[in-house]
Design an enzyme around this catalytic site. Structure first.
Site, PDB file in Angstrom:
ATOM      1  N   ASP A   1     -49.599  79.939  39.333  1.00 16.60           N
ATOM      2  CA  ASP A   1     -48.304  79.555  39.876  1.00 16.60           C
ATOM      3  C   ASP A   1     -47.562  78.601  38.959  1.00 16.60           C
ATOM      4  O   ASP A   1     -46.328  78.504  39.009  1.00 16.60           O
ATOM      5  CB  ASP A   1     -48.489  78.894  41.246  1.00 16.60           C
ATOM      6  CG  ASP A   1     -48.207  79.845  42.401  1.00 16.60           C
ATOM      7  OD1 ASP A   1     -47.436  80.802  42.206  1.00 16.60           O
ATOM      8  OD2 ASP A   1     -48.744  79.635  43.497  1.00 16.60           O
TER       9      ASP A   1
ATOM     10  N   GLY B   1     -41.845  77.978  53.120  1.00 18.57           N
ATOM     11  CA  GLY B   1     -42.902  78.470  53.996  1.00 18.57           C
ATOM     12  C   GLY B   1     -43.781  77.304  54.393  1.00 18.57           C
ATOM     13  O   GLY B   1     -43.296  76.209  54.663  1.00 18.57           O
TER      14      GLY B   1
ATOM     15  N   ASN C   1     -55.237  86.734  47.100  1.00 24.10           N
ATOM     16  CA  ASN C   1     -54.410  85.535  47.175  1.00 24.10           C
ATOM     17  C   ASN C   1     -55.054  84.612  48.203  1.00 24.10           C
ATOM     18  O   ASN C   1     -54.855  84.748  49.407  1.00 24.10           O
ATOM     19  CB  ASN C   1     -52.986  85.915  47.580  1.00 24.10           C
ATOM     20  CG  ASN C   1     -52.034  84.730  47.575  1.00 24.10           C
ATOM     21  OD1 ASN C   1     -52.438  83.574  47.551  1.00 24.10           O
ATOM     22  ND2 ASN C   1     -50.747  85.026  47.629  1.00 24.10           N
TER      23      ASN C   1
END
Length: 366
Positions: free
Chosen positions: A134, A202, A19
């Site tokens: 995503d 985040g 990632n």
């Protein structure tokens, strides 16, 4: 960080997940069911292929040596899949070429991911690599949710809302549905009727309205810059403001730098992009920190209201991501501010994009 397997108990068919982002690389090894067997993370600031290779060469071969040839497949998180990629896909030269063309849509993420893919091909050429997107989870957005009110000639170029954080929004949806099933909730048999707002908060922030496990609305758009206030990204601003800056002599490159790297919590506070830092500073009376938290919360509440309207009501609001999972003050603030929504459950869910990627890759055998 879990330890790697010992030399006398080698791995067998595990999935390596990478990632890559602009500031860090998360690496983990998973079993076929997505369970995490080992993980590590390194901060980095890589601007070129040679910088990426230097970081990876000095770290991963040794870190993964104990897994030997047991790593048969690798999955990569790719932030933007454009219109073409709506499901995981095995990497080959043609796919890599298309992905290269998508880098400008998410340069802080797609670029590093591509460099990691190419490095891995050189280090372990036999490993089977997959890209997981995503944007794919949001392929279920209805036309009214994905279409911008822009000229038809723009829309014909594929300019529309894509949405992001889909891997983790999917994880949240699956986690909440499992909890509902375990509790035997009559309003959510198997999760089909569940009305969920997933709040990924985040460094990047987005909301997703999910009904029956399907994305029906989200706050990010054509790029990961739209929507909520983020760590250093502005989120949504009046397009007229950008036109004003351009007329005043701003360059496209300058606007990109300002909006992606110098805005958000950092720009508001003039102190830090970290919510943890801002909470401490705000408690000490720092005006910029207090303003940043207030603007962040204001836009978050507006976004939740919009997602609730899309769903026609809410059963669960789930907080995830670094802020969503760990900021207890935010959870309390939302509990107080959202009483008007009626009865709903507010939960915190640990993010697990890597587990979703591992399950996608393992399913490639099915």
């Amino acid at each position: 960080m879990a330890p790697p397997p010992s030399a006398d108990s080698p791995a067998a068919g595990e999935v390596l997940v990478l990632n890559a982002g602009s500031s860090s690389l998360k690496v983990s090894v998973h079993g076929r069911g997505g369970d995490r067997l080992w993980s590590d993370q390194r901060s980095w600031s890589v601007a070129a292929a040679e910088d990426t290779e230097a970081v990876l060469d000095a770290w991963l071969p040794e870190a993964l040596a104990a897994w030997g040839d047991g790593l048969i497949r690798a999955g990569h998180r790719v932030v933007h899949g454009g219109e073409r990629f709506t499901a995981p896909i095995r990497l080959d030269a043609a796919v890599l070429e298309v992905l290269e063309g998508l880098v400008p849509l998410a340069p802080l993420h797609n670029g590093p991911a591509l460099r990691v893919m190419r490095w891995l091909s050189g280090w372990k050429p036999a490993i089977e690599q997959w890209a997981c997107f995503d944007t794919a989870f949001h392929s279920t957005l209805p036309p009214e949710a994905r279409t911008y009110a822009i000229p038809a000639r723009w829309r014909s170029e594929g300019l529309r809302r894509f949405g992001f954080h889909g891997l983790n929004h999917q994880h949240v949806a699956e986690t909440v549905a499992r909890r509902a099933q375990a509790e035997g909730r009559p309003d959510a048999p198997g999760g089909e009727a569940l009305r969920l707002i997933s709040c990924h908060l985040g460094a990047g922030c987005s909301l997703c309205a999910i009904r029956g496990g399907r994305s029906i609305a989200t706050t990010m758009g054509y790029t990961p810059m739209e929507g909520l206030v983020m760590a250093t990204r502005s989120g949504s601003v009046d397009p007229g403001l950008l036109l004003h800056r351009l007329r005043r002599g701003a360059t496209v490159e300058g606007l990109a730098q300002d909006l992606q790297q110098e805005s958000g919590l950092l720009g508001l506070s003039e102190l830090s992009p970290s919510m943890k830092d801002l909470r401490l500073a705000a408690a000490d009376g720092h005006g910029g920190a207090q303003l940043a938290i207030a603007v962040f919360r204001h836009q978050l509440l507006q976004g939740i209201g919009a997602m609730a309207a899309s769903l026609g009501g809410v059963d669960v609001v789930a907080l995830t991501g670094g802020i969503g999972q760990h900021d207890g003050a935010l959870k309390q603030e939302l509990e107080q501010a959202l009483t008007w929504l009626g009865p709903f459950e507010l939960v915190q869910v640990a993010a697990d994009e890597e587990g979703v990627i591992a399950r996608h890759c393992a399913a490639a055998d099915a």
